[in-house]
Design an enzyme around this catalytic site. Structure first.
Site, mmCIF file in Angstrom:
data_model
loop_
_atom_site.group_PDB
_atom_site.id
_atom_site.type_symbol
_atom_site.label_atom_id
_atom_site.label_comp_id
_atom_site.label_asym_id
_atom_site.label_seq_id
_atom_site.Cartn_x
_atom_site.Cartn_y
_atom_site.Cartn_z
ATOM 1 N N HIS A 134 -1.164 -25.679 5.741
ATOM 2 C CA HIS A 134 -2.033 -25.262 4.630
ATOM 3 C C HIS A 134 -1.240 -24.452 3.598
ATOM 4 C CE1 HIS A 134 -5.341 -23.499 2.334
ATOM 5 N NE2 HIS A 134 -4.699 -22.358 2.457
ATOM 6 N N HIS A 139 -0.308 -24.510 -0.955
ATOM 7 C CA HIS A 139 -0.073 -23.483 -1.982
ATOM 8 C C HIS A 139 1.267 -23.578 -2.696
ATOM 9 C CE1 HIS A 139 -3.611 -20.943 -1.406
ATOM 10 N NE2 HIS A 139 -3.497 -21.084 -0.099
ATOM 11 N N GLU A 180 -7.921 -21.796 -4.115
ATOM 12 C CA GLU A 180 -8.253 -22.524 -2.886
ATOM 13 C C GLU A 180 -9.047 -23.814 -3.134
ATOM 14 O OE1 GLU A 180 -7.012 -22.088 -0.014
ATOM 15 O OE2 GLU A 180 -6.349 -19.999 0.029
ATOM 16 N N SER A 199 -4.961 -29.678 1.012
ATOM 17 C CA SER A 199 -4.411 -29.706 2.373
ATOM 18 C C SER A 199 -5.411 -30.249 3.392
ATOM 19 C CB SER A 199 -3.937 -28.304 2.790
ATOM 20 O OG SER A 199 -5.030 -27.407 2.877
#
Ligand code: HBI
Ligand code: FE
Length: 287
Positions: A134, A139, A180, A199
């Protein structure tokens, strides 16, 4: 700051917090990833990169290419070299979720905390905590983007003040619905750039193609007033005109008075449209 140790282990966080430094960093210990873990990474990467090619923002895809980590869990030091040439961000390994103040201090210094462990085979599709897949796949590609790089640093600075003002919930929603779970219009197409979406195999398809989930134009105050869920696909998404809009709007906000005004007002529940609002799915998505 209260230090998670055994307390966090009891509450279900699986990282090794006991051996972390005061700023919660740990060595990545890249050599200790097993062949099986690297093979799992490769499978996760392959599946997600293919979906991302269809549904993720170009700005995400160009960062992902720079990251060059299709074959194995990357060494964070290698990512640092690539980032150093562009936005100057660095990765620091952490045991997992860390306390807000430690998280903000890292972001304010352009250090992104990356969980060192990889999910188990039984968790390929869903995981409640951030893991290295993730954090890195989701990110790090956007850390190559100057607009996101600056926004995250500003968020780190703003975080400490929001805690003092008792208004962290308001600010945290800005992170949640953009970094997010953010969507963006790109050349007339809806695309994802938020790490929680890109993700996740299921949510990447859902967030971009579902015909009924509300998608509202990004508005920082509306976002800060909107509650969210952490245990399922989101009940609504916010769509930017461009990721550059994020920093532009943040700079225009006067956060102190905004916290005063909204801190004690109950949030809007995520699936709810306010009077006068129209979701983009209802007016026809550009195709
Ligand atoms: N720690 N490792 C990690 N990753 C996060 O995304 C994170 C965190 N600590 C606090 C936090 N996020 C959020 O609660 C703040 O952005 C509000
Ligand atoms: Fe995340």
């Amino acid at each position: 700051m209260e230090r998670p140790g055994s307390a966090h282990s009891e509450s279900g966080l699986r990282g090794d917090y006991a051996r972390a430094a005061a700023d919660y960093t740990v060595p990545q210990r890249w050599n200790e990833y097993t062949a099986e873990q690297n093979a799992r990474w490769r499978r996760l990467y392959g599946r997600q990169a293919e979906l991302a090619g269809q549904f993720a923002s170009q700005r995400f895809l160009s960062g992902l290419a720079r990251l060059d980590c299709a074959e194995a869990i990357p060494r964070f030091a290698d990512a640092d070299r690539a980032l150093g040439d562009t936005t100057g961000w660095q990765l620091v390994a952490v045991p997992g979720f860390i306390p807000d103040d430690a998280f903000f201090a890292h972001l304010a210094a352009r250090r992104f905390p990356v969980t060192r462990w990889l999910r188990e085979e039984s968790e390929l599709d869903y995981l409640a905590e951030p893991d290295v897949f993730h954090d890195v796949f989701g990110h790090v590609p956007m850390l190559f983007d100057p607009a996101i790089a600056d926004f995250l640093e500003a968020y780190g600075h703003a975080g400490e003040r929001a805690v003092q003002a008792g208004a962290l919930d308001l600010l945290a929603r800005l992170y949640w619905y953009t970094i997010e779970f953010g969507l963006v219009f790109e050349e007339g197409h809806l695309k994802a750039f938020g790490a929680g979406i890109v993700s996740s195999a299921g949510e990447l398809v859902f967030a971009v193609t579902d015909k009924t989930v509300p998608r509202l134009p990004f508005n920082p105050l509306r976002v800060m007033r909107t509650d969210y869920r952490i245990d399922a696909f989101q009940d609504c998404y916010f769509v930017l005109e461009s990721v550059d809009q994020l920093m532009r709007e943040l700079l225009q906000l006067d956060l102190g008075p905004l916290y005063e005004r909204w801190r004690s007002v109950p949030p809007v529940s995520p699936g709810t449209l306010l009077p006068g609002e129209t979701s983009w799915h209802a007016v026809g998505q550009p195709s």
